[in-house]
Design a protein around this motif. Structure first.
Motif, PDB file in Angstrom:
ATOM      1  N   UNK A 249       0.823  -1.214   0.000  1.00 20.24           N
ATOM      2  CA  UNK A 249       0.000   0.000   0.000  1.00 20.24           C
ATOM      3  C   UNK A 249       0.855   1.263   0.000  1.00 20.24           C
ATOM      4  N   UNK A 250       1.987   1.230   0.691  1.00 21.07           N
ATOM      5  CA  UNK A 250       2.872   2.401   0.669  1.00 21.07           C
ATOM      6  C   UNK A 250       3.478   2.559  -0.729  1.00 21.07           C
ATOM      7  N   UNK A 251       3.899   1.450  -1.323  1.00 18.22           N
ATOM      8  CA  UNK A 251       4.414   1.523  -2.698  1.00 18.22           C
ATOM      9  C   UNK A 251       3.352   2.058  -3.654  1.00 18.22           C
ATOM     10  N   UNK A 252       2.119   1.616  -3.471  1.00 12.10           N
ATOM     11  CA  UNK A 252       1.048   2.073  -4.342  1.00 12.10           C
ATOM     12  C   UNK A 252       0.792   3.569  -4.157  1.00 12.10           C
ATOM     13  N   UNK A 253       0.790   4.048  -2.921  1.00  5.62           N
ATOM     14  CA  UNK A 253       0.576   5.479  -2.696  1.00  5.62           C
ATOM     15  C   UNK A 253       1.715   6.291  -3.303  1.00  5.62           C
ATOM     16  N   UNK A 254       2.929   5.795  -3.177  1.00 11.18           N
ATOM     17  CA  UNK A 254       4.089   6.425  -3.825  1.00 11.18           C
ATOM     18  C   UNK A 254       3.845   6.517  -5.336  1.00 11.18           C
ATOM     19  N   UNK A 255       3.334   5.454  -5.941  1.00 10.61           N
ATOM     20  CA  UNK A 255       3.054   5.446  -7.383  1.00 10.61           C
ATOM     21  C   UNK A 255       1.936   6.439  -7.731  1.00 10.61           C
ATOM     22  N   UNK A 256       0.917   6.544  -6.866  1.00 12.79           N
ATOM     23  CA  UNK A 256      -0.156   7.519  -7.101  1.00 12.79           C
ATOM     24  C   UNK A 256       0.423   8.936  -7.075  1.00 12.79           C
ATOM     25  N   UNK A 257       1.268   9.226  -6.101  1.00 11.93           N
ATOM     26  CA  UNK A 257       1.896  10.552  -6.045  1.00 11.93           C
ATOM     27  C   UNK A 257       2.718  10.809  -7.301  1.00 11.93           C
ATOM     28  N   UNK A 258       3.476   9.810  -7.746  1.00  7.72           N
ATOM     29  CA  UNK A 258       4.242   9.947  -8.993  1.00  7.72           C
ATOM     30  C   UNK A 258       3.323  10.206 -10.181  1.00  7.72           C
ATOM     31  N   UNK A 259       2.236   9.449 -10.263  1.00  7.72           N
ATOM     32  CA  UNK A 259       1.294   9.569 -11.383  1.00  7.72           C
ATOM     33  C   UNK A 259       0.742  10.984 -11.494  1.00  7.72           C
ATOM     34  N   UNK A 260       0.509  11.624 -10.361  1.00  6.01           N
ATOM     35  CA  UNK A 260      -0.028  12.981 -10.363  1.00  6.01           C
ATOM     36  C   UNK A 260       1.056  14.045 -10.195  1.00  6.01           C
ATOM     37  N   UNK A 261       2.329  13.626 -10.307  1.00  9.77           N
ATOM     38  CA  UNK A 261       3.483  14.533 -10.243  1.00  9.77           C
ATOM     39  C   UNK A 261       3.512  15.346  -8.945  1.00  9.77           C
ATOM     40  N   UNK A 262       3.162  14.700  -7.835  1.00 17.58           N
ATOM     41  CA  UNK A 262       3.261  15.338  -6.525  1.00 17.58           C
ATOM     42  C   UNK A 262       4.646  15.006  -5.971  1.00 17.58           C
ATOM     43  N   UNK A 263       5.478  16.019  -5.814  1.00 20.45           N
ATOM     44  CA  UNK A 263       6.850  15.802  -5.365  1.00 20.45           C
ATOM     45  C   UNK A 263       6.862  15.232  -3.953  1.00 20.45           C
ATOM     46  N   UNK A 264       7.716  14.240  -3.747  1.00 20.53           N
ATOM     47  CA  UNK A 264       7.836  13.618  -2.430  1.00 20.53           C
ATOM     48  C   UNK A 264       9.140  12.840  -2.368  1.00 20.53           C
ATOM     49  N   UNK A 265       9.553  12.521  -1.152  1.00 25.66           N
ATOM     50  CA  UNK A 265      10.700  11.630  -0.949  1.00 25.66           C
ATOM     51  C   UNK A 265      10.159  10.291  -0.481  1.00 25.66           C
ATOM     52  N   UNK A 266      10.771   9.226  -0.976  1.00 30.24           N
ATOM     53  CA  UNK A 266      10.305   7.874  -0.663  1.00 30.24           C
ATOM     54  C   UNK A 266      11.496   6.999  -0.345  1.00 30.24           C
TER      55      UNK A 266
END
Length: 158
Positions: free
Chosen positions: A99-116
C-alpha cells in the motif's frame, strides 16, 4: 493521517511524513491481519477499531480519504504541494509495503513531489526508532529552507 491532512489542507501544512502509512485504510475490508492476531507484536487495529475511525465500508469518510481521490483532488486544485516524506520497512506485512508503494506510485502519477524510502525493518517500534532520524532530518531541511526563504523575502523588502 499526517500526509492525508497535508494534502487536504496544504495552506496549513508545509511538510508531513509517514512511516508505513495506512494509505489504503479507507479501502480496507474485514481484517487482513486476522491470521496474526495471536502475536503480541501485531500493531494493527481489528475491525471494530478500524471502523471506529474510518466508518463502515462505503461510508462518506472512507470516500473522502480514498488515497487516489485525495491526490486527484489535490492535483486538480493546482496548489503548491506540501513537502512529503514516506518510508516503509521492507520486512513489514506485505500488505503494508504494497500500500505504501502504491501510494508512492499515485503521487508519482499525479506529479506530486515527495521523498520515498524503503528501509530494513518491520512494523515495530525498532523500525520507527531507526527510521525516525531520516524523517526528522527531512523536516529539519524543510524548516531550514522555509526559514531561509522567509529571511530572503524580509531582506528584499517583501
Amino acid at each position: 493521517a499526517a500526509v492525508f491532512h497535508a494534502l487536504r489542507h496544504p495552506e496549513l501544512f508545509g511538510a508531513a511524513f509517514a512511516h508505513a502509512g495506512a494509505f489504503h485504510a479507507p479501502r480496507r475490508v474485514g481484517d487482513p491481519y486476522a491470521a496474526d492476531r495471536g502475536s503480541r507484536d501485531l500493531l494493527m487495529p481489528d475491525v471494530a477499531a478500524h471502523e471506529a475511525v474510518w466508518g463502515s465500508v462505503g461510508s462518506t469518510t472512507r470516500d473522502e480519504y480514498d488515497p487516489h481521490a485525495i491526490v486527484e483532488r489535490f492535483a486538480a486544485a493546482g496548489q503548491p504541494a506540501p513537502r512529503l516524506y514516506l518510508d516503509t520497512g521492507i520486512d513489514d506485512h506485505q500488505r503494508v509495503v504494497d500500500t505504501v508503494r502504491d501510494f508512492h506510485a499515485i503521487l508519482d502519477r499525479f506529479a506530486v513531489q515527495h521523498e520515498y524510502r524503503e528501509l530494513r525493518g518491520g512494523h515495530t517500534w525498532d523500525y520507527v526508532s531507526a527510521a525516525l532520524p531520516g524523517a526528522l532530518g527531512f523536516l529539519e531541511r524543510c524548516l531550514a529552507e522555509s526559514t531561509a526563504t522567509a529571511q530572503e523575502l524580509r531582506s528584499n523588502g517583501a
